[in-house]
Design a protein around this motif. Structure first.
Motif, PDB file in Angstrom:
ATOM      1  N   THR A  36      -6.588  -4.743   0.666  1.00 26.66           N
ATOM      2  CA  THR A  36      -6.595  -4.809  -1.135  1.00 26.66           C
ATOM      3  C   THR A  36      -7.043  -3.717  -1.754  1.00 26.66           C
ATOM      4  O   THR A  36      -6.841  -3.286  -2.937  1.00 26.66           O
ATOM      5  CB  THR A  36      -7.476  -6.128  -1.419  1.00 26.66           C
ATOM      6  OG1 THR A  36      -8.901  -5.997  -0.671  1.00 26.66           O
ATOM      7  CG2 THR A  36      -6.871  -7.246  -0.709  1.00 26.66           C
ATOM      8  N   SER A  37      -7.976  -2.956  -1.109  1.00 26.14           N
ATOM      9  CA  SER A  37      -8.271  -1.561  -1.876  1.00 26.14           C
ATOM     10  C   SER A  37      -7.189  -0.809  -1.772  1.00 26.14           C
ATOM     11  O   SER A  37      -7.075  -0.033  -3.046  1.00 26.14           O
ATOM     12  CB  SER A  37      -9.695  -0.821  -1.042  1.00 26.14           C
ATOM     13  OG  SER A  37     -10.436  -1.689  -0.825  1.00 26.14           O
ATOM     14  N   ARG A  38      -6.456  -0.634  -0.966  1.00 27.22           N
ATOM     15  CA  ARG A  38      -5.235   0.261  -1.098  1.00 27.22           C
ATOM     16  C   ARG A  38      -4.153  -0.244  -2.301  1.00 27.22           C
ATOM     17  O   ARG A  38      -3.648   0.615  -2.808  1.00 27.22           O
ATOM     18  CB  ARG A  38      -4.405   0.464   0.456  1.00 27.22           C
ATOM     19  CG  ARG A  38      -3.352   1.328   0.378  1.00 27.22           C
ATOM     20  CD  ARG A  38      -3.581   2.665  -0.294  1.00 27.22           C
ATOM     21  NE  ARG A  38      -2.250   3.331  -0.037  1.00 27.22           N
ATOM     22  CZ  ARG A  38      -2.135   4.705  -0.743  1.00 27.22           C
ATOM     23  NH1 ARG A  38      -2.925   4.819  -1.652  1.00 27.22           N
ATOM     24  NH2 ARG A  38      -0.939   5.520  -0.627  1.00 27.22           N
ATOM     25  N   VAL A  39      -4.096  -1.506  -2.354  1.00 28.13           N
ATOM     26  CA  VAL A  39      -3.107  -1.986  -3.115  1.00 28.13           C
ATOM     27  C   VAL A  39      -3.726  -1.611  -4.676  1.00 28.13           C
ATOM     28  O   VAL A  39      -2.905  -1.586  -5.677  1.00 28.13           O
ATOM     29  CB  VAL A  39      -3.005  -3.731  -3.162  1.00 28.13           C
ATOM     30  CG1 VAL A  39      -2.389  -4.320  -4.473  1.00 28.13           C
ATOM     31  CG2 VAL A  39      -2.259  -4.130  -1.757  1.00 28.13           C
ATOM     32  N   GLU A  40      -5.137  -1.856  -4.984  1.00 28.63           N
ATOM     33  CA  GLU A  40      -5.638  -1.329  -6.053  1.00 28.63           C
ATOM     34  C   GLU A  40      -5.192   0.007  -6.451  1.00 28.63           C
ATOM     35  O   GLU A  40      -4.919   0.173  -7.654  1.00 28.63           O
ATOM     36  CB  GLU A  40      -7.171  -1.735  -5.840  1.00 28.63           C
ATOM     37  CG  GLU A  40      -8.012  -1.099  -7.173  1.00 28.63           C
ATOM     38  CD  GLU A  40      -7.961  -1.618  -8.561  1.00 28.63           C
ATOM     39  OE1 GLU A  40      -8.207  -0.907  -9.572  1.00 28.63           O
ATOM     40  OE2 GLU A  40      -7.255  -2.659  -8.427  1.00 28.63           O
ATOM     41  N   GLU A  41      -5.471   0.800  -5.511  1.00 31.73           N
ATOM     42  CA  GLU A  41      -4.990   2.261  -5.811  1.00 31.73           C
ATOM     43  C   GLU A  41      -3.667   2.274  -6.297  1.00 31.73           C
ATOM     44  O   GLU A  41      -3.278   3.252  -7.229  1.00 31.73           O
ATOM     45  CB  GLU A  41      -5.345   3.018  -4.606  1.00 31.73           C
ATOM     46  CG  GLU A  41      -6.936   3.104  -4.026  1.00 31.73           C
ATOM     47  CD  GLU A  41      -7.119   3.873  -2.758  1.00 31.73           C
ATOM     48  OE1 GLU A  41      -5.870   4.323  -2.344  1.00 31.73           O
ATOM     49  OE2 GLU A  41      -8.182   4.096  -2.283  1.00 31.73           O
ATOM     50  N   LEU A  42      -2.933   1.877  -5.251  1.00 30.40           N
ATOM     51  CA  LEU A  42      -1.400   1.912  -5.798  1.00 30.40           C
ATOM     52  C   LEU A  42      -0.976   1.276  -7.306  1.00 30.40           C
ATOM     53  O   LEU A  42      -0.250   1.862  -8.059  1.00 30.40           O
ATOM     54  CB  LEU A  42      -0.367   1.274  -4.780  1.00 30.40           C
ATOM     55  CG  LEU A  42      -0.684   1.724  -3.314  1.00 30.40           C
ATOM     56  CD1 LEU A  42      -0.070   0.743  -2.174  1.00 30.40           C
ATOM     57  CD2 LEU A  42       0.155   3.192  -3.255  1.00 30.40           C
ATOM     58  N   THR A  43      -1.667   0.309  -7.405  1.00 28.14           N
ATOM     59  CA  THR A  43      -1.487  -0.547  -8.753  1.00 28.14           C
ATOM     60  C   THR A  43      -1.928   0.358 -10.082  1.00 28.14           C
ATOM     61  O   THR A  43      -1.192   0.522 -11.072  1.00 28.14           O
ATOM     62  CB  THR A  43      -1.848  -2.036  -8.655  1.00 28.14           C
ATOM     63  OG1 THR A  43      -1.337  -2.725  -7.667  1.00 28.14           O
ATOM     64  CG2 THR A  43      -1.758  -2.675  -9.831  1.00 28.14           C
ATOM     65  N   ALA A  44      -3.121   0.985  -9.748  1.00 26.15           N
ATOM     66  CA  ALA A  44      -3.663   1.871 -10.690  1.00 26.15           C
ATOM     67  C   ALA A  44      -3.005   2.766 -10.904  1.00 26.15           C
ATOM     68  O   ALA A  44      -2.802   3.498 -12.246  1.00 26.15           O
ATOM     69  CB  ALA A  44      -5.107   2.216 -10.326  1.00 26.15           C
ATOM     70  N   ALA A  45      -2.373   3.468  -9.993  1.00 30.74           N
ATOM     71  CA  ALA A  45      -1.763   4.828 -10.207  1.00 30.74           C
ATOM     72  C   ALA A  45      -0.513   4.455 -10.663  1.00 30.74           C
ATOM     73  O   ALA A  45      -0.053   5.213 -11.927  1.00 30.74           O
ATOM     74  CB  ALA A  45      -1.160   5.091  -8.737  1.00 30.74           C
ATOM     75  N   ALA A  46       0.309   3.541 -10.532  1.00 26.74           N
ATOM     76  CA  ALA A  46       1.535   3.162 -11.280  1.00 26.74           C
ATOM     77  C   ALA A  46       1.229   2.830 -12.643  1.00 26.74           C
ATOM     78  O   ALA A  46       2.089   3.149 -13.742  1.00 26.74           O
ATOM     79  CB  ALA A  46       1.943   1.760 -10.564  1.00 26.74           C
ATOM     80  N   VAL A  47      -0.031   1.995 -13.097  1.00 23.32           N
ATOM     81  CA  VAL A  47      -0.143   1.706 -14.381  1.00 23.32           C
ATOM     82  C   VAL A  47      -0.503   2.891 -15.288  1.00 23.32           C
ATOM     83  O   VAL A  47      -0.277   3.197 -16.503  1.00 23.32           O
ATOM     84  CB  VAL A  47      -1.194   0.466 -14.224  1.00 23.32           C
ATOM     85  CG1 VAL A  47      -1.612   0.507 -15.840  1.00 23.32           C
ATOM     86  CG2 VAL A  47      -0.973  -0.705 -13.908  1.00 23.32           C
ATOM     87  N   ASP A  48      -1.284   3.781 -14.678  1.00 20.48           N
ATOM     88  CA  ASP A  48      -1.654   4.971 -15.387  1.00 20.48           C
ATOM     89  C   ASP A  48      -0.359   5.876 -15.417  1.00 20.48           C
ATOM     90  O   ASP A  48      -0.368   6.609 -16.637  1.00 20.48           O
ATOM     91  CB  ASP A  48      -2.636   5.798 -14.516  1.00 20.48           C
ATOM     92  CG  ASP A  48      -4.206   5.165 -14.348  1.00 20.48           C
ATOM     93  OD1 ASP A  48      -4.345   4.498 -15.409  1.00 20.48           O
ATOM     94  OD2 ASP A  48      -4.883   5.294 -13.417  1.00 20.48           O
TER      95      ASP A  48
END
Length: 437
Positions: free
Chosen positions: A377-389
């Motif tokens: 889930t931490s990795r998913v948070e990183e991937l999602t945050a990067a895409a949104v940014d």
């Protein structure tokens, strides 16, 4: 810059659904009166009063997902003692006394209709399964089991499923939660309680007629139920005190690193969904949620200047300091009894499934389940945050490929569960995940 989470809007079908449930309730009540037996006034009034009392004394928030009410016991017994119309009437009356000022009229209408339908559904199931209508003539243990016990078990199951389906229908239209996901959630959280309801309902019916106690049996049943309610209230208070402790820790983290608060809450929601998808028990789900909520609490021991730097700007020694946050976090909550199981999840969140992680190099199933979930889930948070940014939509297939690109990093079972949870619920921040590439 990230946009604010979008709030799901209610479906335009919700008013029609409530109207349909309400009309269905009225139709079932009329049919029960026209074609079923008419209950005696005295028992009907007594059980209706018990239904009102049980609803008044309900404890809806023992935990965030579990409440306590013995109304289901009264409805179950009403089906056997009074017949379909009596059970319908008890369900209708018990909800009609609701005086919550914040509850809208259509919510009241739905609750009234729902409980009356649950009552009559259980009563009809009891009759279909051969439940005895004249309990005075029953003699012998075998007759009790065949003509009362087994039909009440079926009626109990029918009431449980009816409750889950009706509530899930309203919630899926109101909050856009997948219907079957919410049905399963209700059955998991309340299914065990309904087993207890069935046993007590059976005893109530036996005491009323075969034992010849009549209305006095209500007193014998209500006394232990009130004691159970007191115990549940105390249990709920203890759990709420736990939540306050966790919230205090998150607030302390937020004073140092404000973005960590939202990250913690998003991680907790996703981790909880994944734990449910894996079929973990309530205690394990709670452990996973606590560990996810506090997975960055160790940042309190990391210098603020390092937390504010971009990862690529950190030196090797500075990166090592940040990487030790999981160990520091586990130490910070040491001695808090209810977080003891969550400590191992926090400490081992950076372990690799192949044993090449930190801090202890444990591998496979030896890594605590909470830590394996946190890693993904931490990795998913990183991937999602990067895409949104970057101003783009984080596609589910893209997230899946990223998680599966390093075969030894994550538990494959957890990865599959995360992807299923994201597909069902979306990312908790409100960012929609697509199915494309």
């Amino acid at each position: 810059m990230r946009s604010a989470p979008e709030q799901p809007t209610s479906s335009r079908l919700l008013p029609y659904y409530i109207a349909l449930v309400s009309l269905g309730s009225l139709a079932l009540g009329a049919m029960s009166w026209a074609y079923g037996r008419h209950p005696e006034v005295g028992p009907l009034l007594l059980l209706s009063a018990m239904g009102v009392l049980s609803y008044t004394l309900r404890e809806p928030t023992v935990t965030s997902r579990i409440g306590f009410s013995f109304l289901s016991i009264i409805l179950l017994a009403s089906g056997a003692l009074l017949g379909p119309f009596g059970a319908w009437f008890v369900g209708l009356v018990s909800q009609s006394i609701e005086r919550e000022p914040r509850m809208k009229w259509f919510q009241r209408a739905f609750n009234i209709a729902m409980m009356s339908i649950i009552g009559v559904a259980g009563a009809m199931a009891y009759i279909v399964c051969g439940g005895a209508a004249s309990l005075e003539s029953i003699s012998g243990f075998s007759d009790l089991v065949v003509q009362v016990g087994l039909p009440l078990i079926v009626a109990d199951v029918v009431q449980c499923i009816t409750n889950a389906v009706l509530v899930a229908g309203a919630v899926s239209l109101d909050q856009r939660v997948p219907f079957w996901v919410f049905v399963r959630r209700i059955l998991v959280s309340s299914g065990v309680a309904y087993i207890g309801y069935g046993v007590i309902g059976f005893l109530f019916v036996i005491l009323w007629f075969p034992a010849g106690l009549g209305a006095f049996s209500a007193l014998l049943v209500m006394a232990p139920l009130l004691a159970a309610r007191w115990a549940f209230v105390q249990f709920g208070e203890e759990l709420r005190s736990h939540e306050r402790v966790v919230e205090t820790l998150v607030t302390a983290l937020g004073t140092k690193e404000p973005p960590a608060v939202d990250r913690s809450r998003r991680a907790a929601r996703l981790a909880e969904s994944v734990a449910e998808e894996l079929g973990l028990g309530p205690h394990q789900i709670g452990t996973v949620r606590y560990a996810a909520t506090l997975h960055e609490i160790g940042h309190l021991g990391v210098p603020t200047r390092l937390l504010r730097r971009a990862p690529e700007a950190l030196s090797v020694s500075e990166r090592r300091i940040i990487d030790r946050h999981c160990v520091m976090g586990a130490r910070m909550i040491e001695g808090i009894d209810f977080l003891e199981d969550a400590r191992s999840g926090i400490r081992h969140q950076h372990e690799r499934y192949d044993g090449g992680g930190r801090p202890d190099g444990v591998a496979g199933q030896e890594i605590p389940i909470a830590a394996r979930i946190l890693a993904v889930t931490s990795r998913v948070e990183e991937l999602t945050a990067a895409a949104v940014d970057e101003g783009r939509q984080p596609y589910l297939a893209e997230v899946g490929r990223a998680l599966q690109s390093d075969e030894g990093c994550f538990d494959p079972t957890i990865v599959s569960a995360v992807l299923v949870a994201l597909d069902k619920h979306g990312w908790p921040s409100g960012v929609s995940t697509g199915a494309g590439t």
